[in-house]
Enzyme design. Structure first.
Site, PDB file in Angstrom:
ATOM      1  N   HIS A   1     -10.083   0.868   2.033  1.00  0.00           N
ATOM      2  CA  HIS A   1      -9.417   2.551   2.945  1.00  0.00           C
ATOM      3  C   HIS A   1     -10.932   3.465   2.646  1.00  0.00           C
ATOM      4  O   HIS A   1     -10.554   4.736   3.836  1.00  0.00           O
ATOM      5  CB  HIS A   1      -8.612   3.297   1.411  1.00  0.00           C
TER       6      HIS A   1
ATOM      7  N   CYS B   1       1.053  -1.029   0.141  1.00  0.00           N
ATOM      8  CA  CYS B   1      -0.036   0.065  -0.247  1.00  0.00           C
ATOM      9  C   CYS B   1       1.294   1.392  -0.207  1.00  0.00           C
ATOM     10  O   CYS B   1       1.774   1.225   0.946  1.00  0.00           O
ATOM     11  CB  CYS B   1      -1.223   0.280   1.179  1.00  0.00           C
TER      12      CYS B   1
ATOM     13  N   HIS C   1      -9.001  -3.987  -1.557  1.00  0.00           N
ATOM     14  CA  HIS C   1      -8.326  -3.194  -0.713  1.00  0.00           C
ATOM     15  C   HIS C   1      -8.629  -1.538  -0.786  1.00  0.00           C
ATOM     16  O   HIS C   1      -8.611  -0.891  -0.060  1.00  0.00           O
ATOM     17  CB  HIS C   1      -6.821  -3.820  -1.214  1.00  0.00           C
ATOM     18  N   GLU C   2      -9.154  -1.339  -2.219  1.00  0.00           N
ATOM     19  CA  GLU C   2      -9.642   0.614  -1.551  1.00  0.00           C
ATOM     20  C   GLU C   2     -10.385   0.695  -1.318  1.00  0.00           C
ATOM     21  O   GLU C   2     -10.809   2.084  -0.233  1.00  0.00           O
ATOM     22  CB  GLU C   2      -9.870   1.108  -3.528  1.00  0.00           C
TER      23      GLU C   2
HETATM   24 NI    NI Z   1      -3.535   0.762  -0.260  1.00  0.00          NI
END
Ligand code: NI
Length: 197
Positions: A149, A103, A145-146
């Site tokens: 976030h 990341c 993953h995003e």
């Molecule tokens: Ni990331």
């Protein structure tokens, strides 16, 4: 545009905060932010970036999987630069898979993360049109993953005590060692290219 990282306490606080919904019609400020995120992700060479990583707590993510990034992954295909607003995902089926993740906001760390193989993505595009589709493999991994976030979740919360994770250089060695010869050649080519950039 600067990438926020966990190396700074102030930036870590923004990275771990939940994000606000994007309202339509988009303000000029939001449009500018979207363009800045796309530009940054393009400069970085992919594969995903979320608004909190540039210091803004709103639900905006961008995905860009260039061909060479896809070539070193399993279950991957290239994805052109795409922005998703207010994204959420739902698990489809029971299948999970492990793969390496890093990341931009977590310096010098890489590790294996288990993700759902197939998801249903719901979001809006930049015009406010509904996005509702099934996605699988590496694209689904990047989306998860995003989307993490925008919920203030970093990969560090996805590593568990039996996960393989650690300093980038050490993990890169392990990662390269487990690749097929074709993928190994592709990753070496990518590394040389990144050094030149
Ligand atoms: Ni990331």
């Amino acid at each position: 545009m600067k990438i926020f990282t966990t190396a700074s306490k102030e930036e870590a606080a923004i990275l771990s905060a939940p994000c606000a919904k994007v309202e339509f019609p988009l303000s000029q400020e939001r449009k500018d932010l979207i363009e800045a995120i796309k530009k940054k992700l393009f400069e970085l060479g992919g594969v995903g970036l979320a608004a909190p990583q540039v210091g803004v707590n709103v639900k905006i993510i961008a995905i860009y999987i260039p061909k060479d990034a896809a070539s070193i992954r399993d279950h991957a295909r290239a994805v052109p630069m795409t922005v998703f607003l207010n994204p959420s995902c739902e698990t489809i089926g029971q299948e999970t898979f492990e793969d390496w993740e890093g990341c931009y906001s977590v310096p010098d760390t890489m590790g294996k993360v288990s993700r759902t193989f197939r998801i249903r993505l719901r979001a809006q595009d930049e015009l406010g049109n509904k996005v509702d589709k099934e996605v699988e493999g590496f694209f689904a991994r990047v989306l998860q993953h995003e989307i993490d976030h925008v919920h203030g979740k970093l990969i560090t919360t996805r590593f568990h005590k039996h996960s393989l994770f650690g300093p980038m250089a050490e993990m890169m060695e392990k990662r390269i060692a487990e690749l097929s010869p074709e993928k190994r050649a592709a990753i070496e080519k990518l590394k040389t290219k990144q050094k030149k950039d």
